[in-house]
Enzyme design. Structure first.
Site, PDB file in Angstrom:
ATOM      1  CE1 TYR A  92      59.151  28.604 -27.708  1.00 13.02           C
ATOM      2  CE2 TYR A  92      59.385  30.168 -29.507  1.00 13.02           C
ATOM      3  CZ  TYR A  92      59.239  29.908 -28.156  1.00 13.02           C
ATOM      4  OH  TYR A  92      59.206  30.939 -27.250  1.00 13.02           O
ATOM      5  CG  HIS A 122      55.975  30.634 -30.054  1.00  7.99           C
ATOM      6  ND1 HIS A 122      56.200  31.654 -29.171  1.00  7.99           N
ATOM      7  CD2 HIS A 122      55.796  29.521 -29.297  1.00  7.99           C
ATOM      8  CE1 HIS A 122      56.172  31.188 -27.932  1.00  7.99           C
ATOM      9  NE2 HIS A 122      55.931  29.898 -27.975  1.00  7.99           N
TER      10      HIS A 122
END
Lengths: 759, 759
Positions: A288, A441
């Site tokens: 990410y 996440h």
């Protein structure tokens, strides 16, 4: 404005010398330059600058990697122009035609804009203008995107996130053709397309925009970049500081289960402040970070160019540039990012976002020659000022290898929320995670690790359960197995207690805590060690894991020593898996394979594991060896005869074949309070199917033994097959560098200073 | 002898010019040359010739690939010399220390001998002599090898096969140092080592030697090569024609279940005669051809040099050289051999045996410039006359691409026992097997195929169940799963009837029969077709399979069309699997995954398959798509709603994890007499985990339909998603090129000449 007239003259000269068809064009160029005087800013000014364009044009044909990139981009965009413009009515999820087309358009627009600036060929400007006008024509009538799955629906795409991606790219294209457009055309675009577009993703979608989250970073950058081009201070302010006067429910959650806005912070600066540690580690992990990197850096580049007074690259002690170094260090020998948390395997520093990152880091940072070697591998550069700097650096022979060494990266805004330790020794790399939850996440994998040899996974982290952008697999979005499997503790190489995930798999609990570094030591090039504690994952249970990569001349390659010390206030069942990749070679214990395969459990990820074999461990050491991609590996683990050993395979209760059928060997220790898991993992030898020769295919360890285990110290002896013994002692409590230790084991004194002893 | 004195003079000159330490050496060289006059043959004369050595020395330093190979071999052998000589008492199976050491020694001896000749450095000759003397000292006392598993035990190794390998290499070493040794030394070696060694693998082991089999080829070559060096006509005769007066039981079988000697033939010439078809296809398949190639070719080279009157390279119309071309064509785009029959995946033309094959083929054949491009890829050459020729060819820029096209290779000594058809069209390769049994390494897989895209397996053939030379896996030998799984019909991409393998899996039955070519057509570069029949695998059932690779401009890549026509005299159950590799994407049918995984059956390979999913096919077309290594694939098969569809996975009843956990999708059609399986397999698009873009991820076929199926014709229409339809008609009976066809389908006339119609 003096400078732009110089350009104009130069263009005129070229036009006269090179072509007799250029009269019309020349006139237009002059018109454009006249137009420009009506704005109060130079254009381009985001990723390209007027001066930069001049420099680039001057160097064209002399900087191979830049010229090659330019040539490829030109071929790509010429092919797109030949195909014609398509801006379809939005309909699809990721992977579907309209999604893919609009995503492609944003990139094509950006590239066409850049080509116009560099090549000064009007056809690119016209193409950008024509497409933008088609968007303008469509956008003003567009309702919300028809697909309803997102917590923040976009208009061109099913989620605001993708709309923001689009605007980040298209702002650049608009900047590039700004002077080409008439004021009327600009007004039309800004009024009907860009301003309402920016509003939709911000004021109309605060649940998306007003957060600290990679989604919001894209939103902020999109609003800010179009604001910079439009010279719109309101948008720029909204980008930097969030929407004024809007506060979200601090307990609301998004699609991924993350808090929308736990502490009310918002805006680009907050998005730099919060997720990056002072070392530049990004709290969601490298996959990410890579995704977020692009908006962070292009918007920063734009701010640097238009608002140098902000000193954006010095913000938070230069964390943006530090984060690039951290990200590059979070990749294996092939440049692929370690799949910490939700991370799709295969993503690497060859991704375009990393071309951006490397070039910007080089240009706006300290011109680190190591970055040039990565840029050389990437074999492309940004078509802007920073890309030119990199191309020139390479051309001038300044590149040096980017050396990845053992590194410890703290987590948390202040670097106090655990971290990630990477141990490197020759071709062996170990990534040890003792970080905070990692936002929405994050995985429930405290004190987990994965192991690599020369870029190949040896003991894997599963990564995410998703096929990004592959429409056939759940629209390319997260699959339900991401939650039911990939995030669960049992999917990772760490301890699961009583078949329950860390923090009982609850995001709000996990988000409160982090592991803590016990020590990190990389001074001795033969012995790299990281050690950390976790005391909250299972209330009442404390875990201290110490992992070392040791190079001992008696061994062909460095081996891993893994000491997991568990102290609990009650008896538990502990599962300790090794997600090895490859083919089972042999074991030193007996096991049975069941007639039918059943799931190991019913929840917390256990429902996805088949049991393929059941055995009992040996009295002293349990051994297991396997072969993967032409290399041999052996696990030696200290065991007692009560340990169960399970062979498991992922894939149970997977009705759509979303999971990869990969294996693990798992130690199961039942009805135990305090315990110690001690293992060595050796990489050794190789096998070639061409020569059919198996070299060094056996473990070099004869006995692995715990010779001491107290509250203060754990000592493990490693005896190799030639009978030579080494001793590793780790300080479990007072492990700072300066402390002197003196202990007696089996009537022998050991004296040393620092965290560990090895000899 | 005039020539050798020239050499002697040259050596003297070099010695004087280059070094002042050479006096002793020079003397010895002269002594050697005097010795030489006592023999009636020049040495070396096997793979090196005296003239060749002279040419090589003259070119040293001027032929890069030869010089590089020489340099690497020199470094390798210098390192071995530094380590010292070890000739341990034989103890181990393959993969164990003594096995590996003796295997290594044979290679080292051969290379050291060659280095002595080329570099004229006595240290290599001395090393060879010293090691040979150690072997002489040990061999004369050696009993049979202590391991008892082989049908023909060796002395240095557990099987005569490996002893023969050793002698094939060591003969060359002996030839190289022949002149360096005194007559007394030679007598000692020949009397105590070479002659008894040759006798042990021949007259003492007729069950090994007196056969047509790759084992015997090694034995014949070993005896023949040492015979050529020793100038021993008896051994040479024994090599060429077998042991005089020995006839084996024609019904006895070896370890692998093959007949020892079905028709009494033996000797090297019989071993050329029998297994090679006139096209050069070797009956056991490419993996064993590669293995057998080396003794075939080095012994042939020796025969060519010593007994040119035999014209060995012209024997059977030059089949030895033809076989090299066939073997190269039996490799995929990466040079890896198709794993027909027992074949370990990954074996490729980078194997040293293929360096031998390519160099010899070039030198003794027609100097095909395509071979030079393969030699360039191999990046090494033989250090002999043929290697020099190749290196010079490459140096002189003669290399051209080795173009692999569609090719049909007949099987059987006379080319009348079926064959193997390889279809190639752009990056798509299909290997279709309609051959004879393939000797003891054959599989029961009539009309089976495997499919490749650019060297990657798409629909796989499992290969063998063995980890060659990896001691931990059954001593590196065949695993029991090779018989219970890998050889069985259900392990292959063909029809299994009533859960029974072809010929009920019986070798003696299978050996009586072969499939027959119906037609092969590769004239049209867009449509490549092979068609063959099998009438004996299941008595009462006839199978006709027609496979085509079709490139249609409406498709991105060529697709496979597969028409399997089954005619039976009774109702059967047919299983029709596709061993796809990769991740399931989606299906157009519903299926359920079972709670627990059970084996599909109890025997004939079915006991090794887990059932992972059970569905019912759709009325008209059943569709299934998957993703493998970044590429998309779709299967479209004509089905009716009675077909069962099974997802299976290999691995049941595999107590030692010997099998790879790979998947298949399987059509099951029950209680059916005559039937037709018609499928299209498309390769399309790609996916990159770096750009995360999925391109062309969907099938381009809307409808696949059988529009006619009679005894004479089968016609299939392929309609793509744009509604355009193509028709493929195959002639099921009279399919020769000249025949004119005229048929009516749905009131439309189709007229054509030849085997098939496509438009």
């Amino acid at each position: 404005m003096n400078f732009t007239s110089k350009i104009s003259i130069k263009i005129t000269l070229i036009a006269i010398v090179l072509t007799t068809f250029s009269c019309k064009k020349e006139t237009e160029v002059n018109v454009i330059n006249e137009n420009e005087t009506t704005t109060n800013q130079e254009h381009p000014n985001l990723i390209l600058t007027a001066q930069g364009v001049q420099d680039i044009r001057a160097q064209l044909g002399n900087v191979p990697i830049f010229d090659n990139t330019l040539q490829k981009v030109k071929e790509e965009i010429d092919a797109e122009i030949a195909l014609g413009i398509d801006t379809p009515i939005p309909l699809d999820y990721s992977g579907g035609y309209t999604h893919v087309r609009h995503k492609r358009n944003m990139v094509v627009l950006q590239k066409a804009g850049v080509l116009y600036q560099i090549l000064d060929d009007e056809k690119y400007a016209k193409y950008v203008k024509d497409m933008l006008m088609q968007y303008e024509d469509m956008y003003k009538m567009l309702p919300l995107h028809p697909k309803t799955r997102s917590y923040a629906r976009g208009k061109l795409f099913w989620q605001c996130l993708n709309d923001s991606n689009w605007l980040v790219y298209v702002s650049q294209a608009y900047d590039c053709v700004y002077n080409y457009l008439s004021e009327e055309e600009r007004n039309k675009l800004e009024t009907n397309l860009f301003r309402p577009f920016a509003d939709h993703i911000s004021v109309d979608s605060p649940q998306f925009y007003q957060r600290v989250h990679n989604h919001s970073t894209w939103g902020n950058a999109a609003v800010g970049m179009i604001g910079l081009v439009m010279d719109d201070e309101e948008l720029i302010d909204r980008a930097l500081y969030g929407i004024k006067g809007v506060a979200l429910d601090t307990k609301a959650k998004d699609d991924d289960g993350g808090f929308l806005n736990k502490d009310g912070k918002a805006g680009f600066l907050a998005n730099i402040e919060e997720p990056f540690s002072p070392d530049g580690y990004y709290n969601e992990g490298p996959y990410y970070q890579r995704y977020a990197m692009y908006p962070f850096l292009v918007f920063a580049e734009g701010l640097h160019n238009v608002k140098p007074e902000l000193k954006i690259f010095e913000y938070k002690e230069g964390v943006l540039l530090k984060s690039i170094n951290a990200l590059l260090n979070l990749s294996d020998a092939d440049g692929e990012f370690f799949p910490l948390n939700d991370g799709q395997k295969g993503m690497s520093y060859y991704n375009d976002a990393l071309v951006t990152a490397v070039d910007i880091s080089y240009h706006f940072g300290t011109q680190d020659p190591g970055l040039l070697s990565i840029a050389t591998e990437q074999n492309k550069v940004l078509l802007d000022d920073s890309g030119l700097a990199v191309a020139l650096g390479i051309k001038n022979g300044k590149a040096k290898p980017f050396e990845k060494k053992s590194i410890n990266l703290s987590d948390g805004p202040n670097g106090t929320q655990g971290g990630v330790g990477i141990l490197r020794n020759k071709d062996i790399e170990l990534v040890f995670k003792y970080a905070a939850q990692g936002s929405s996440h994050g995985h429930y994998d405290k004190l987990s690790y994965s192991l690599f040899e020369n870029g190949e996974e040896v003991i894997q982290d599963y990564g995410l359960a998703r096929f990004v952008n592959i429409e056939q697999k759940g629209g390319g979005n997260y699959l339900k197995e991401n939650k039911s499997w990939a995030k669960q503790t049992i999917a990772h190489n760490t301890v699961t207690q009583n078949e329950t995930s860390h923090f009982t798999g609850k995001y709000d609990i996990g988000s409160k805590y982090h592991s803590d570094l016990h020590y990190f030591s990389s001074d001795n090039e033969n012995v790299q060690v990281v050690s950390a504690t976790e005391t909250n994952a299972y209330p009442g249970t404390e875990m201290l894991r110490t992992m070392a990569i040791i190079y001992d001349k008696d061994f062909e390659k460095p081996y891993v020593l893994d000491i997991m010390k568990v102290v609990s206030n009650k008896a538990n069942k502990y599962d300790f898996p090794y997600y090895f990749l490859g083919q089972v070679l042999n074991t030193n214990f007996d096991y049975k394979v069941p007639e039918t395969l059943k799931a190991l459990g019913s929840k917390n990820g256990y429902q996805h594991l088949y049991v393929e074999g059941i055995g009992k461990s040996k009295e002293e050491n349990t051994k297991f060896s396997w072969l993967n991609k032409g290399k041999f590996y052996s696990l030696t683990t200290v065991s007692d005869s009560n340990d169960d050993i399970l062979f498991t395979r992922i894939g149970a209760n997977d009705p759509e074949f979303n999971l990869r059928r990969e294996a693990a060997i798992m130690l199961r220790r039942k009805n135990t309070k305090n315990t110690l898991f001690v293992s060595a993992i050796e990489a050794h030898g190789n096998y070639s199917p061409i020569s059919e020769s198996a070299v060094n295919s056996n473990s070099n360890i004869a006995v692995l033994k715990v010779v001491l285990d107290t509250e203060a110290y754990t000592a493990v002896s490693i005896t190799n097959i030639n009978g030579r013994t080494k001793l590793f002692i780790t300080a479990n409590t007072n492990a700072s560098k300066e402390v002197k230790h003196n202990i007696k084991i089996n009537d022998k004194n050991y004296e040393w200073s620092g965290s560990y002893y090895f000899n």
